[in-house]
Design an enzyme around this catalytic site. Sequence first.
Site, mmCIF file in Angstrom:
data_model
loop_
_atom_site.group_PDB
_atom_site.id
_atom_site.type_symbol
_atom_site.label_atom_id
_atom_site.label_comp_id
_atom_site.label_asym_id
_atom_site.label_seq_id
_atom_site.Cartn_x
_atom_site.Cartn_y
_atom_site.Cartn_z
ATOM 1 C CD GLN A 1 -31.630 -22.111 15.421
ATOM 2 O OE1 GLN A 1 -31.120 -21.217 16.108
ATOM 3 N NE2 GLN A 1 -31.525 -23.381 15.751
ATOM 4 C CB THR B 1 -50.408 -32.675 33.549
ATOM 5 O OG1 THR B 1 -51.160 -33.836 33.850
ATOM 6 C CG2 THR B 1 -50.333 -31.776 34.768
ATOM 7 C CB CYS C 1 -32.073 -33.022 14.664
ATOM 8 S SG CYS C 1 -32.161 -31.797 15.956
HETATM 9 N N1 PMP Z 1 -36.393 -25.963 13.883
HETATM 10 C C1 PMP Z 1 -35.167 -25.437 13.820
HETATM 11 C C2 PMP Z 1 -34.892 -24.367 12.798
HETATM 12 C C3 PMP Z 1 -34.149 -25.872 14.687
HETATM 13 O O1 PMP Z 1 -32.936 -25.332 14.605
HETATM 14 C C4 PMP Z 1 -34.449 -26.889 15.634
HETATM 15 C C5 PMP Z 1 -33.391 -27.388 16.605
HETATM 16 N N2 PMP Z 1 -32.144 -27.650 16.086
HETATM 17 C C6 PMP Z 1 -35.746 -27.420 15.662
HETATM 18 C C7 PMP Z 1 -36.685 -26.925 14.785
HETATM 19 C C8 PMP Z 1 -36.118 -28.521 16.623
HETATM 20 O O2 PMP Z 1 -36.135 -28.024 17.923
HETATM 21 P P1 PMP Z 1 -36.247 -28.936 19.222
HETATM 22 O O3 PMP Z 1 -34.883 -29.407 19.509
HETATM 23 O O4 PMP Z 1 -36.770 -28.003 20.269
HETATM 24 O O5 PMP Z 1 -37.189 -30.038 18.959
#
Ligand code: PMP
Length: 373
Positions: A178, A234, A320
């Site tokens: 971020q 790859t 997530c």
């Molecule tokens: N770290 C942080 C601070 C994030 O905000 C995010 C995505 N929300 C991620 C890691 C994970 O990133 P990615 O979706 O590319 O796996």
Amino acid sequence: MIYLDYTANTPTSPDVLERFCEITNKFPGNANSTHQAGRAALELQNKITESIALMLNAEPEEIIYTSGATESNNLAVKGIARSERHFGKHIITTPLEHPSVSAPLTALQEAGYEIDMVNIDRSGKVDLEHFRSLLRNDTVLFTVCAVDSELGTIQPVHEIKNILNDFPACRLHIDATQAIGKIPVDFGVADTMSFAPHKFGGLTGSGILLKKKELIIEPLINGGPSTNIFRSGTPTTALNGACETALKLALENREKNSEYVGKLNSVLREKLSCYPKVVINSPEDAIPHILNISVDSVKGSVFQQKLSEEGVCVSVKTACSTDSLPSRAVFAVSRNRKNALSSWRISLSHLTTENEIDEFLKIFDFCYKELTT
Ligand code: PMP
């Protein structure tokens, strides 16, 4: 639709898409193949890596291409922990970490590692005194986000590095996902640093882990050679070229974009603070792209769904994580479980218009009245 969730994902910039298509069309070879098409792809791949390294003040061999920041974080955290296991199994982290850091740490804990959580002060920053007191001779890793995805707090990574100078065996992993394109980022202080271009106009499915060349980590993925021995597969030349273009645009326009986003953020802070039930959770000095708020007594997921029905996209915690539990990051700064359960996040970009902010404020007003009276 009013999209205010740029922290979760950003639209791909047309230049990035064009670069991806151009490389895909013109370079069909596998950069590992020893024929003409392969050599052409390898030559381009090497140029891309050199250019990315230059922009990040790293060396080409320090760039590891991955599938995203989740993989980069897993590779750094597990890779360091496993390669250092004979030296020590103590790791320190913060309550602000994204699940792509906290989940591999939980897995390591189950495998016998000891994980300590450093305190966060009321402004969302690592409590440096507490951090120092947690460090031990067998501490092998401190993992911290440069900017957290829920509050937008900027961590004092240089002060953290200064403390770590007294503990040379402890590695520093910085999750800069971020931070890139939003604040100046210095790879110099870290042993490993992760990010993904889909957070700044790049494509999903692509990520980078920067790793100091003298550091050996255990790979997560074993297989044939790639651009770097720490991650097989790859070489994803078109994705890497797209990442280079996204990075260039993000870094070139960083100051201008942040200034503009700062103005939008000030308007939101000013207008939203007028509502008696609104609590602003993001500290004043957070990045302007993230504004985390709570509406007292209304669950964050309920407010978010209401906004979504009215065409506004914001998020509860990170995209997530599960939304039934209070936000760990908001709890860390407010020490208030109810407030943490009511929190949600607005995230802005230079693509957000003043009109969208005005519209959002009208819709917010409607939802606020509906849900609080
Ligand atoms: N770290 C942080 C601070 C994030 O905000 C995010 C995505 N929300 C991620 C890691 C994970 O990133 P990615 O979706 O590319 O796996």
